[in-house]
Scaffold this motif. Structure first.
Motif, PDB file in Angstrom:
ATOM      1  N   ALA A 154       0.856  -1.251  -0.149  1.00  0.00           N
ATOM      2  CA  ALA A 154      -0.003  -0.160  -0.091  1.00  0.00           C
ATOM      3  C   ALA A 154       0.822   1.252  -0.026  1.00  0.00           C
ATOM      4  N   PHE A 155       2.000   1.095   0.640  1.00  0.00           N
ATOM      5  CA  PHE A 155       2.670   2.534   1.154  1.00  0.00           C
ATOM      6  C   PHE A 155       3.640   2.507  -0.234  1.00  0.00           C
ATOM      7  N   PHE A 156       4.138   1.489  -0.949  1.00  0.00           N
ATOM      8  CA  PHE A 156       4.900   1.646  -1.901  1.00  0.00           C
ATOM      9  C   PHE A 156       4.124   1.269  -3.496  1.00  0.00           C
ATOM     10  N   LYS A 158       2.571   3.330  -5.670  1.00  0.00           N
ATOM     11  CA  LYS A 158       2.943   4.182  -6.774  1.00  0.00           C
ATOM     12  C   LYS A 158       4.344   3.914  -7.308  1.00  0.00           C
ATOM     13  N   GLU A 159       5.312   3.654  -6.307  1.00  0.00           N
ATOM     14  CA  GLU A 159       6.609   3.467  -6.866  1.00  0.00           C
ATOM     15  C   GLU A 159       6.760   2.240  -7.770  1.00  0.00           C
ATOM     16  N   PHE A 161       4.337   0.315  -9.171  1.00  0.00           N
ATOM     17  CA  PHE A 161       3.822   0.455 -10.235  1.00  0.00           C
ATOM     18  C   PHE A 161       4.348   1.405 -11.454  1.00  0.00           C
ATOM     19  N   THR A 162       4.840   2.508 -11.070  1.00  0.00           N
ATOM     20  CA  THR A 162       5.830   3.147 -11.766  1.00  0.00           C
ATOM     21  C   THR A 162       7.092   2.402 -12.320  1.00  0.00           C
ATOM     22  N   SER A 164       7.464  -0.845 -12.712  1.00  0.00           N
ATOM     23  CA  SER A 164       6.923  -1.898 -13.294  1.00  0.00           C
ATOM     24  C   SER A 164       6.428  -1.468 -14.971  1.00  0.00           C
ATOM     25  N   ILE A 180      13.695  -0.378  -4.406  1.00  0.00           N
ATOM     26  CA  ILE A 180      12.491  -0.763  -4.508  1.00  0.00           C
ATOM     27  C   ILE A 180      12.568  -2.403  -4.763  1.00  0.00           C
ATOM     28  N   PHE A 222      -4.606  -1.232 -14.202  1.00  0.00           N
ATOM     29  CA  PHE A 222      -3.649  -1.874 -13.227  1.00  0.00           C
ATOM     30  C   PHE A 222      -4.409  -2.228 -12.013  1.00  0.00           C
ATOM     31  N   LYS A 223      -4.926  -1.367 -11.365  1.00  0.00           N
ATOM     32  CA  LYS A 223      -5.606  -1.338 -10.069  1.00  0.00           C
ATOM     33  C   LYS A 223      -6.529  -2.641 -10.108  1.00  0.00           C
TER      34      LYS A 223
END
Ligand SMILES: Nc1ncnc2c1ncn2[C@@H]1O[C@H](COP(=O)(O)OP(=O)(O)O)[C@@H](O)[C@H]1O
Ligand SMILES: [Mg+2]
Lengths: 283, 251
Positions: A154-156, A158-159, A161-162, A164, A180, A222-223
């Motif tokens: 949850a905390f990471f 966005k990192e 996903f970005t 990937s 990461i 993606f989500k």
């Protein structure tokens, strides 16, 4: 019929543990699949087996009881760090890390098991999973791992996903790709160690990838794919554990067959939708 | 002194022992629309990687917005649209909104979540490239030209002062290339964004760019589009062959 699952403690723990891994395995699986790392899950599960075998050996030879979950986890995490290392050493041939770690894991497992004299039903359970293998302690450990994994993702998110989606662009914009990646692979190792008692060494990667493969066919983004994967993972695990118990089949087998069934349905559904659209368009 | 967003002083770079760039002196003035041309393998992508800090120069220095590149921690003022944008994994399951949101990840920072303002920014960037109606579609379903706009939106989402584009129109058909240039033109004029564009379609580019630079290991030409187009074929082959003096220009 389901009454057994609420009467017997061991079944209850298996059931709840199953529900947890039904969330965390596809959750990480989503990133694993889009980064084309599916085989890494396989390599790590074999290293986990080596850890479990190591635990068995220590118990047999020195009467030091190491819970299989812990020794498996230790090996798996160590293996994951090693894979990241190998991937940066063989920068141009990153996938070579996989056969190295996988064969290393199997080699060690065979040696430890042979020394422990343990080619028996125990081993069978580790390979294909078991409904009766989860203790109360295991359950609480796996619960802790699950909470940890879900929080970190949850905390990471966005990192992760970005990275990937476009690693180069992520790096340029200042995201620490190396750290990461390491964090992610360690999480993967934990999830594999947590899942092995129920799905087994040979099929754990299936639980991480098959629900994702099915969700990929249906999701727009993606989500959405992540949530659908978890839904499919949950269905597979619950139906798989219950049917495995009543049919007296190791749950690894039934869980994977349910996921394959869902996968086939999703492929069929997409085709069906596609045809429907065509019919509508042509009138 | 003219204000420049990027300035390179005497920059040289080699891959292992192979010199690719030698003594490059180069400035991108604020507000310019600079076209970077040159033969394949001339070092254009390498030059960009140096500006982005992906490679370190063997010699010379690079400044961004008047400060040494090493000290510029916040890279969000530079947007980048790479060659790779044409070859990304088309099967990647992401919506247009999700793709554009990746442009904000570093700026939002670790341990922080996307909030309403961020979401509004993302939608605005998508609107700026004229793709609003596709915001929640899968990026894989769009045409090449549309995908390229989405990558521009990803760069725009940070309100950059400079956008660097490396051969963004390769594989995009003529009609879409035209619309693409109109979009760049608008960003340059209306939003005051400085642009550095690497491209092979010099024809279309000279209509829009304010400056043109020609690179083949060193800078071979630096001047106005009309100066570039008035070069004879002989001049051009000479430029692509061996060094000529850099055309000095004043604003
Ligand atoms: N990673 C690399 N390692 C070694 N040589 C490279 C690398 N990248 C580019 N080169 C070489 O450097 C030269 C310049 O390449 P590049 O900057 O990509 O040129 P351009 O973008 O102008 O086509 C080419 O000769 C290319 O072969
Ligand atoms: Mg190039």
């Amino acid at each position: 019929m389901l009454v057994d699952f609420f009467t017997y403690d061991f079944l209850r723990y298996t059931f709840f543990t199953g529900m947890l891994i039904g969330i965390i395995a596809p959750l990480l699986g989503t990133f694993i699949v889009v980064r084309r790392l599916s085989l890494i899950a396989d390599a790590l599960s074999h290293v986990t087996l080596a850890g479990i075998a190591f635990g068995l050996m220590m118990e047999k030879l020195f009467l030091i009881p190491i819970p299989a979950l812990y020794s498996g986890m230790a090996f798996s995490v160590f293996g994951s760090v090693l894979i990241e290392k190998l991937r940066s050493v063989y920068n141009a041939y990153q996938e070579i890390a996989i056969p190295i770690i996988l064969s290393g894991g199997v080699g060690l497992s065979v040696i430890f098991i042979a020394v422990a004299d343990g080619f028996n039903t125990d081993l069978f359970n580790y390979l294909f999973g078991s409904v009766s293998a989860v203790s109360q302690n295991d359950f609480f450990m796996i619960l802790t791992i699950s909470i940890f994994v879900i929080l970190v993702v949850a905390f990471f998110y966005k990192e992760l996903f970005t990275l990937s989606f476009d690693e180069e662009h992520a790096t340029i914009s200042g995201i620490h790709a190396k750290s990461i990646h390491l964090l992610f692979i360690v999480l993967t190792a934990l999830v594999i160690a947590a899942s092995i008692r129920i799905v087994g060494v040979l099929l754990v990667s299936a639980l991480m990838t098959l629900p994702v493969a099915a969700a990929m066919r249906l999701a727009k983004g993606f989500k959405q794919m992540m949530y659908l994967s978890i839904l499919f993972g949950e269905i597979s695990v619950i139906v798989g554990i219950i049917s495995g118990y009543y049919l007296n089949i190791p749950p690894g087998g039934t869980i994977v067959m349910v996921s394959i069934f869902i996968l086939l349905l999703s492929i069929g559904m997409k085709k069906f939708n596609f045809r429907l659209k065509k019919v509508r368009e042509t009138g | 002194m003219m204000e420049s967003v990027v300035s390179l002083k005497n920059v040289s770079y080699s891959y292992e022992k192979k010199p690719v760039l030698t003594s490059i002196d180069f400035e991108i003035p604020r507000g310019s629309f600079m076209g970077l041309v040159g033969p394949n393998g001339g070092g254009k992508t390498t030059l960009i990687k140096l500006m982005l800090g992906l490679l370190k120069p063997d010699e010379g220095s690079i400044e961004l917005f008047g400060r040494p590149l090493e000290y510029v921690k916040d890279r969000s003022k530079i947007g980048f649209v790479s060659q790779k944008a044409n070859t990304f994994n088309k099967g990647f399951p992401a919506t247009v909104f999700e793709v554009v949101s990746t442009g904000l990840t570093a700026k939002i920072g670790y341990f922080k979540f996307m909030n309403k303002q961020h979401k509004a920014k993302i939608l605005k960037a998508i609107e700026q490239v004229g793709m609003s109606e596709y915001a929640h579609q899968n990026i894989g379903n769009l045409s090449g030209g549309q995908q390229q706009r989405i990558f521009i939106a990803r760069a725009l989402v940070n309100d950059p002062e400079l956008i660097i584009l490396d051969e963004p129109t390769v594989g995009v058909d003529y009609e879409n290339v035209k619309r693409f240039y109109e979009l760049l033109h608008r960003l340059h004029d209306k939003n005051n964004i400085t642009l550095l564009l690497v491209t092979h379609d010099t024809g279309t580019m000279t209509e829009h760019a304010t400056d043109i630079v020609c690179l083949n290991k060193t800078l071979h030409f630096h001047g106005k589009p009309n100066e570039y187009t008035s070069l004879s074929e002989k001049d051009l082959s000479r430029i692509y062959g061996h060094p000529v003096n850099i055309v000095v220009h004043n604003h």
